[in-house]
Every structure is written in structure tokens, then in C-alpha cells.
Design an enzyme around this catalytic site. Structure first.
Site, PDB file in Angstrom:
ATOM      1  N   ASN A  11       0.855  -1.184   0.000  1.00 34.52           N
ATOM      2  CA  ASN A  11       0.000   0.000   0.000  1.00 34.52           C
ATOM      3  C   ASN A  11       0.895   1.239   0.000  1.00 34.52           C
ATOM      4  O   ASN A  11       1.536   1.550   1.007  1.00 34.52           O
ATOM      5  CB  ASN A  11      -0.901  -0.028   1.240  1.00 34.52           C
ATOM      6  CG  ASN A  11      -1.773   1.207   1.358  1.00 34.52           C
ATOM      7  OD1 ASN A  11      -1.915   1.983   0.421  1.00 34.52           O
ATOM      8  ND2 ASN A  11      -2.366   1.391   2.529  1.00 34.52           N
ATOM      9  N   TRP A  12       0.914   1.956  -1.118  1.00 41.57           N
ATOM     10  CA  TRP A  12       1.779   3.134  -1.222  1.00 41.57           C
ATOM     11  C   TRP A  12       1.211   4.351  -0.496  1.00 41.57           C
ATOM     12  O   TRP A  12       1.904   5.349  -0.329  1.00 41.57           O
ATOM     13  CB  TRP A  12       2.003   3.472  -2.705  1.00 41.57           C
ATOM     14  CG  TRP A  12       3.033   2.611  -3.359  1.00 41.57           C
ATOM     15  CD1 TRP A  12       3.567   1.456  -2.882  1.00 41.57           C
ATOM     16  CD2 TRP A  12       3.663   2.841  -4.630  1.00 41.57           C
ATOM     17  NE1 TRP A  12       4.482   0.933  -3.768  1.00 41.57           N
ATOM     18  CE2 TRP A  12       4.563   1.774  -4.847  1.00 41.57           C
ATOM     19  CE3 TRP A  12       3.542   3.827  -5.609  1.00 41.57           C
ATOM     20  CZ2 TRP A  12       5.351   1.681  -5.997  1.00 41.57           C
ATOM     21  CZ3 TRP A  12       4.321   3.733  -6.753  1.00 41.57           C
ATOM     22  CH2 TRP A  12       5.223   2.681  -6.939  1.00 41.57           C
ATOM     23  N   LYS A  13      -0.047   4.284  -0.102  1.00 40.20           N
ATOM     24  CA  LYS A  13      -0.689   5.401   0.589  1.00 40.20           C
ATOM     25  C   LYS A  13      -0.541   6.679  -0.252  1.00 40.20           C
ATOM     26  O   LYS A  13      -0.595   6.610  -1.474  1.00 40.20           O
ATOM     27  CB  LYS A  13      -0.128   5.544   2.005  1.00 40.20           C
ATOM     28  CG  LYS A  13      -0.249   4.231   2.802  1.00 40.20           C
ATOM     29  CD  LYS A  13       0.172   4.357   4.238  1.00 40.20           C
ATOM     30  CE  LYS A  13       0.026   3.010   4.933  1.00 40.20           C
ATOM     31  NZ  LYS A  13       0.367   3.082   6.370  1.00 40.20           N
ATOM     32  N   HIS A  94      -9.251   0.817   5.831  1.00 40.53           N
ATOM     33  CA  HIS A  94      -7.918   0.904   6.425  1.00 40.53           C
ATOM     34  C   HIS A  94      -7.987   1.721   7.709  1.00 40.53           C
ATOM     35  O   HIS A  94      -8.761   2.672   7.823  1.00 40.53           O
ATOM     36  CB  HIS A  94      -6.944   1.539   5.427  1.00 40.53           C
ATOM     37  CG  HIS A  94      -5.520   1.419   5.838  1.00 40.53           C
ATOM     38  ND1 HIS A  94      -4.945   2.260   6.767  1.00 40.53           N
ATOM     39  CD2 HIS A  94      -4.542   0.553   5.450  1.00 40.53           C
ATOM     40  CE1 HIS A  94      -3.677   1.916   6.931  1.00 40.53           C
ATOM     41  NE2 HIS A  94      -3.414   0.889   6.151  1.00 40.53           N
ATOM     42  N   GLU A  96      -6.223   3.968   8.902  1.00 37.14           N
ATOM     43  CA  GLU A  96      -5.991   5.409   8.753  1.00 37.14           C
ATOM     44  C   GLU A  96      -7.256   6.125   8.294  1.00 37.14           C
ATOM     45  O   GLU A  96      -7.509   7.268   8.692  1.00 37.14           O
ATOM     46  CB  GLU A  96      -4.828   5.640   7.783  1.00 37.14           C
ATOM     47  CG  GLU A  96      -3.503   5.184   8.347  1.00 37.14           C
ATOM     48  CD  GLU A  96      -2.419   5.002   7.315  1.00 37.14           C
ATOM     49  OE1 GLU A  96      -1.277   4.703   7.714  1.00 37.14           O
ATOM     50  OE2 GLU A  96      -2.690   5.136   6.101  1.00 37.14           O
ATOM     51  N   GLU A 163      -4.766  -5.403  10.948  1.00 39.86           N
ATOM     52  CA  GLU A 163      -3.699  -4.436  11.197  1.00 39.86           C
ATOM     53  C   GLU A 163      -3.865  -3.823  12.589  1.00 39.86           C
ATOM     54  O   GLU A 163      -4.723  -2.959  12.793  1.00 39.86           O
ATOM     55  CB  GLU A 163      -3.749  -3.302  10.174  1.00 39.86           C
ATOM     56  CG  GLU A 163      -3.352  -3.708   8.773  1.00 39.86           C
ATOM     57  CD  GLU A 163      -3.143  -2.475   7.911  1.00 39.86           C
ATOM     58  OE1 GLU A 163      -2.013  -2.276   7.438  1.00 39.86           O
ATOM     59  OE2 GLU A 163      -4.100  -1.706   7.726  1.00 39.86           O
ATOM     60  N   GLY A 169       3.516   1.267  11.036  1.00 37.58           N
ATOM     61  CA  GLY A 169       4.511   2.316  10.875  1.00 37.58           C
ATOM     62  C   GLY A 169       5.329   2.627  12.111  1.00 37.58           C
ATOM     63  O   GLY A 169       6.090   3.600  12.127  1.00 37.58           O
ATOM     64  N   SER A 209       4.188  -2.970  10.341  1.00 40.60           N
ATOM     65  CA  SER A 209       5.654  -2.933  10.415  1.00 40.60           C
ATOM     66  C   SER A 209       6.290  -4.229   9.912  1.00 40.60           C
ATOM     67  O   SER A 209       7.173  -4.807  10.549  1.00 40.60           O
ATOM     68  CB  SER A 209       6.112  -2.634  11.850  1.00 40.60           C
ATOM     69  OG  SER A 209       5.668  -1.360  12.263  1.00 40.60           O
ATOM     70  N   GLY A 230       3.173  -1.390   4.180  1.00 42.69           N
ATOM     71  CA  GLY A 230       3.108   0.036   3.912  1.00 42.69           C
ATOM     72  C   GLY A 230       4.399   0.570   3.334  1.00 42.69           C
ATOM     73  O   GLY A 230       4.737   0.321   2.181  1.00 42.69           O
ATOM     74  N   GLY A 231       5.154   1.282   4.156  1.00 40.77           N
ATOM     75  CA  GLY A 231       6.347   1.981   3.690  1.00 40.77           C
ATOM     76  C   GLY A 231       7.369   1.105   2.989  1.00 40.77           C
ATOM     77  O   GLY A 231       8.040   1.555   2.057  1.00 40.77           O
TER      78      GLY A 231
END
Length: 247
Positions: A11-13, A94, A96, A163, A169, A209, A230-231
Site C-alpha cells: 500500500n503506497w498510501k 484501512h 488510517e 492491522e 509504521g 511494520s 506500507g512503507g
């Protein structure tokens, strides 16, 4: 996507531009070398069509969609628009978005139903906050979200992603025992809501993470069928080792 094959989703967000698409070349190469693993990248909506054109062998997804087919919803994107752009799936609910956009379980369910109706796979996210985790209410929270967010239709066009919000993160991860307990809980609720056969076909992802250093241990946990990253999915250098470890 085949049922219960390992699924590694990135997921590049709200990250990436046209130049970032060059990272897909290395990611696609790693995916090709792991034919038994489904590899997904969910870039921003503006990059979906370009991503599909650059690497058609990759599964490309969207990060969200509206529950409506069309209408006066300024700034929103329908599931049909995602499909027309070339997406194969969509993430909904999600953490977020649940937190920042105050999305309710009912709204997430509507998005999931719209996603499946459009012919896409819905990745329904659930997870507890740090406060809920510390208060011992993680299982209660996740079960409530799952029961309220899960569409009753869709068959194998459904994926669930767990999640823990406090792990996203942060570099923190639950113990393998805790991950196993939560994924077992989710599988049990799926059996109750959808029946044993359908429940066994649904993949449950872990997200929070994930790195190349911990993915092997996570994937050994029962009922963990893949991960939502994610990142670490933003570059081939970080994401390719995760795909290799999954294979």
C-alpha cells in the site's frame, strides 16, 4: 488470484509520482521469480492506469472507493472507476481512514459490497488501537469491526487484513502468539458468518511494520495467508526481499 495462495500486498498510501513507477520494474521481477505468490501494489489513484501499463503482470489495486456507483460525491472514486483504470482489487476500511475520516463499520461494509459488485476483490481491514490493545479489548474490537464491516456476498472476492493500529509504521509488532490468536479469531468469525467452506477460502493478511527480517516468522503463523505492507513497499530494494522471503 487463487484461493489461499500467499498474498503480498503493498500500500503506497499518499506517496509516489510518475518517476516512482520505475520501482515497479524491480518489484515485478521479484514477483516473476515467485510464481506461487500473488503480489499486489496499491498506488495512488492517479498512478493506477500508468502502473498497469508499465507492469501488466502485477496485480494493481486501489486504496479506497466510495460505496456509490456515481453521484454528487466531490473528490470520491467509485469501484467502477478503479476497475476502468485497471485495478483488480481495492482496500477498504484501512485504519488510517477509519481514524482520520471517521469511517464506520457500516460505511466500510458498503464500500466492500460496492467493490465486489464492480467485479473487484475487496480487502477489508480491521484492527485495534493502542488504547484498546492496552485495555485488553483487542479481540472484542476486531470482532465488532469484522461483524459490522464484512459483506455477506463475494465468495473468493474477499480478503481480510488484520492491522493492529499501534503497530502500523511504528516498528512494533505483536508476538507471533498474539498474531495467531487474532487470525484464529477472525477465521472463526468468518466460519460463523459465511460457512466453513467459504471461510476456509478467504485469505487473512497481517499488516503492521512488516520487513524482510520478520516476514518469515509471521508467515509461519497459522491462518496468516500473507501480509499488507506500507512503507516497505515503496521501493523495490525494500519490497523485493519481502516477496522473496514469502516465496
Amino acid at each position: 488470484m487463487d484461493m489461499r495462495r500467499r498474498l503480498i500486498a503493498g500500500n503506497w498510501k499518499m506517496n509516489g509520482d510518475r518517476e516512482s513507477l520505475a520501482e515497479l520494474d524491480g518489484i515485478a521481477a521479484a514477483a516473476k521469480a515467485a510464481p506461487d505468490v500473488d503480489v499486489v501494489i496499491c498506488p495512488p489513484f492517479t498512478l493506477i492506469e500508468r502502473a498497469v501499463a508499465r507492469q501488466p503482470s502485477l496485480i494493481i489495486g486501489g486504496q479506497d472507493c466510495h460505496s456509490g456507483v456515481s453521484g454528487p460525491y466531490t473528490g470520491c472514486t467509485s469501484a467502477g472507476m478503479l476497475k476502468e483504470a485497471g485495478a483488480t482489487l481495492a482496500i477498504v476500511g484501512h485504519s488510517e481512514r477509519r481514524a482520520a475520516q471517521h469511517e464506520t463499520d457500516g460505511q466500510v461494509k458498503g464500500k466492500a459490497e460496492a467493490t465486489i459488485a464492480a467485479g473487484l476483490v475487496a480487502v477489508v481491514c480491521v484492527g485495534e488501537s493502542g488504547a484498546e490493545h492496552e485495555a485488553g479489548k483487542a479481540a472484542e474490537r476486531v470482532e465488532t469491526q469484522l461483524r459490522g464491516s464484512l459483506p455477506v456476498a463475494g465468495g473468493d472476492a474477499l480478503v481480510v487484513a488484520y492491522e493492529p493500529v499501534w503497530a502500523v509504521g511504528t516498528g512494533r509488532t505483536p508476538s507471533m502468539k498474539d498474531i495467531g490468536a487474532m487470525h484464529g479469531l477472525i477465521r472463526g468469525v468468518l466460519r460463523e458468518l459465511l460457512g466453513a467452506d467459504r471461510a476456509e477460502a478467504i485469505r487473512i493478511l497481517y499488516g503492521g511494520s512488516i520487513t524482510a527480517a520478520n516476514i518469515a516468522a509471521v508467515l509461519e503463523v497459522p491462518n496468516v495467508d500473507g501480509v499488507l505492507v506500507g512503507g516497505a513497499s515503496l521501493t523495490a530494494a525494500a519490497f523485493a526481499p519481502i516477496i522473496e522471503a514469502a516465496a
